[in-house]
Scaffold this motif. Structure first.
Motif, PDB file in Angstrom:
ATOM      1  N   LEU A 103       0.830  -1.205   0.000  1.00  0.00           N
ATOM      2  CA  LEU A 103       0.000   0.000   0.000  1.00  0.00           C
ATOM      3  C   LEU A 103       0.861   1.250   0.000  1.00  0.00           C
ATOM      4  O   LEU A 103       0.560   2.230  -0.702  1.00  0.00           O
ATOM      5  CB  LEU A 103      -0.919  -0.009   1.233  1.00  0.00           C
ATOM      6  N   SER A 104       1.942   1.227   0.744  1.00  0.00           N
ATOM      7  CA  SER A 104       2.816   2.400   0.814  1.00  0.00           C
ATOM      8  C   SER A 104       3.446   2.713  -0.539  1.00  0.00           C
ATOM      9  O   SER A 104       3.550   3.879  -0.932  1.00  0.00           O
ATOM     10  CB  SER A 104       3.910   2.181   1.865  1.00  0.00           C
ATOM     11  N   LEU A 105       3.871   1.679  -1.256  1.00  0.00           N
ATOM     12  CA  LEU A 105       4.493   1.890  -2.570  1.00  0.00           C
ATOM     13  C   LEU A 105       3.487   2.449  -3.572  1.00  0.00           C
ATOM     14  O   LEU A 105       3.810   3.337  -4.365  1.00  0.00           O
ATOM     15  CB  LEU A 105       5.083   0.576  -3.085  1.00  0.00           C
ATOM     16  N   VAL A 134      -6.133   4.532  -3.819  1.00  0.00           N
ATOM     17  CA  VAL A 134      -5.300   3.381  -4.151  1.00  0.00           C
ATOM     18  C   VAL A 134      -6.027   2.074  -3.830  1.00  0.00           C
ATOM     19  O   VAL A 134      -5.950   1.097  -4.586  1.00  0.00           O
ATOM     20  CB  VAL A 134      -3.957   3.454  -3.381  1.00  0.00           C
ATOM     21  N   MET A 135      -6.770   2.049  -2.732  1.00  0.00           N
ATOM     22  CA  MET A 135      -7.512   0.843  -2.358  1.00  0.00           C
ATOM     23  C   MET A 135      -8.838   0.731  -3.092  1.00  0.00           C
ATOM     24  O   MET A 135      -9.558  -0.244  -2.920  1.00  0.00           O
ATOM     25  CB  MET A 135      -7.741   0.821  -0.840  1.00  0.00           C
ATOM     26  N   ASN A 136      -9.137   1.747  -3.903  1.00  0.00           N
ATOM     27  CA  ASN A 136     -10.386   1.761  -4.672  1.00  0.00           C
ATOM     28  C   ASN A 136     -11.597   1.629  -3.752  1.00  0.00           C
ATOM     29  O   ASN A 136     -12.536   0.874  -4.028  1.00  0.00           O
ATOM     30  CB  ASN A 136     -10.390   0.631  -5.715  1.00  0.00           C
ATOM     31  N   LEU A 137     -11.575   2.384  -2.667  1.00  0.00           N
ATOM     32  CA  LEU A 137     -12.700   2.364  -1.739  1.00  0.00           C
ATOM     33  C   LEU A 137     -13.917   3.021  -2.381  1.00  0.00           C
ATOM     34  O   LEU A 137     -13.789   3.945  -3.181  1.00  0.00           O
ATOM     35  CB  LEU A 137     -12.361   3.116  -0.448  1.00  0.00           C
ATOM     36  N   SER A 138     -15.071   2.549  -2.017  1.00  0.00           N
ATOM     37  CA  SER A 138     -16.300   3.203  -2.464  1.00  0.00           C
ATOM     38  C   SER A 138     -16.389   4.573  -1.811  1.00  0.00           C
ATOM     39  O   SER A 138     -15.694   4.878  -0.835  1.00  0.00           O
ATOM     40  CB  SER A 138     -17.517   2.367  -2.070  1.00  0.00           C
ATOM     41  N   HIS A 139     -17.274   5.421  -2.345  1.00  0.00           N
ATOM     42  CA  HIS A 139     -17.475   6.739  -1.739  1.00  0.00           C
ATOM     43  C   HIS A 139     -17.914   6.604  -0.284  1.00  0.00           C
ATOM     44  O   HIS A 139     -17.466   7.356   0.582  1.00  0.00           O
ATOM     45  CB  HIS A 139     -18.542   7.521  -2.515  1.00  0.00           C
ATOM     46  N   ARG A 140     -18.786   5.634  -0.008  1.00  0.00           N
ATOM     47  CA  ARG A 140     -19.280   5.460   1.361  1.00  0.00           C
ATOM     48  C   ARG A 140     -18.145   5.049   2.301  1.00  0.00           C
ATOM     49  O   ARG A 140     -18.041   5.556   3.423  1.00  0.00           O
ATOM     50  CB  ARG A 140     -20.392   4.416   1.386  1.00  0.00           C
TER      51      ARG A 140
END
Length: 264
Positions: free
Chosen positions: A22-24, A54-60
């Motif tokens: 994740l850091s990279l 980067v983690m492609n989280l949803s808006h929620r």
């Protein structure tokens, strides 16, 4: 901060990312990510937004991470029935109506029915008991329950197994208590024994069709899922338009005849 760090750790682990990976990808030091997750440092809003992207989280989920760290949510979450969503409702209505004479529905993240075109309303009214057709339906539940659509689907084990695998994947990327509860409920409804293992030997054609027997009339349908590609609202991003298509000429003729009968 421990709670916020735990939330970040959960999102990261759900995506099978190490702190180093994740850091990279986010151009943030692995030590900083470790300190955030253990509550030893307060991350900036920009760092959280970068990690979310980067983690492609949803808006929620992005909003959830931000508010857990003491920041304001960046994405709105306006109920579909509000005045501000009038243009969205209009667009959804156009899509549903233009799909006639074939069924189409609008679903939220949890597979609750939000809107349906006339073709789908007719199908639901014809197949479901009155006490179900008059209430808000969860399309996953209604496909699994014995007094729902399950008895009408002749290849139900194949369809149910695919839906469970899809929901399991959704849970991995969008974990939520309500989705987990939905999964547990479906698993309590006598699911196919080996649903986690695909069975290619039973596949025919380029996609899985749902084969139904509607009062002696065999039907074969498949569906597509459409979403809003530029949504800046959490609820809007989660909406899905599921459109059903005939897989053979007999099914095509059935829905066309049904539409003409209603118009007359």
């Amino acid at each position: 901060m421990g709670s916020a760090g735990h939330i970040l750790s959960q999102f990261r682990r759900a995506r099978r990312l190490s702190q180093l990976e994740l850091s990279l990808q986010a151009d943030v030091s692995a030590r900083h990510i470790s300190f955030i997750e253990t509550g030893r440092t307060q991350p900036s809003r920009d760092v959280l937004l970068r990690l979310s992207a980067v983690m492609n989280l949803s808006h929620r989920d992005t909003n959830h991470l931000l508010t857990a760290c003491g920041y304001a949510a960046v994405y709105s979450d306006i109920p579909l029935e509000e005045t501000a969503m009038a243009s969205v409702r209009q667009a959804l209505t156009i899509m549903l109506e233009h799909h006639a004479p074939y069924p189409a529905v609008v679903l939220n993240q949890h597979w609750d029915l939000q809107m349906a075109n006339r073709s789908m309303q007719q199908l639901i009214s014809a197949l479901l008991p009155a006490h179900q057709s008059d209430t808000q339906l969860n399309m996953m539940v209604v496909l699994f329950e014995p007094d729902g659509l399950r008895p009408f689907i002749t290849n139900w084990p194949d369809v149910a197994a695919l839906l469970l695998r899809r929901l399991k994947l959704q849970l991995q990327t969008q974990p939520s208590p309500k989705l987990a509860g939905l999964m547990n409920h479906l698993l309590s409804l006598d699911p196919p024994e080996h649903w986690q293992t695909p069975t290619p030997q039973s596949w025919e054609g380029p996609m899985l069709t749902a084969n139904l027997n509607v009062h002696g009339q065999p039907l074969s349908i498949f569906s597509t899922l459409t979403s809003f590609g530029t949504a800046l609202d959490a609820g809007l991003q989660e909406l899905m338009i599921e459109s059903y298509f005939p897989a053979d000429d007999a099914t095509k003729a059935f829905f066309e005849y049904l539409a003409k009968e209603v118009d007359n």
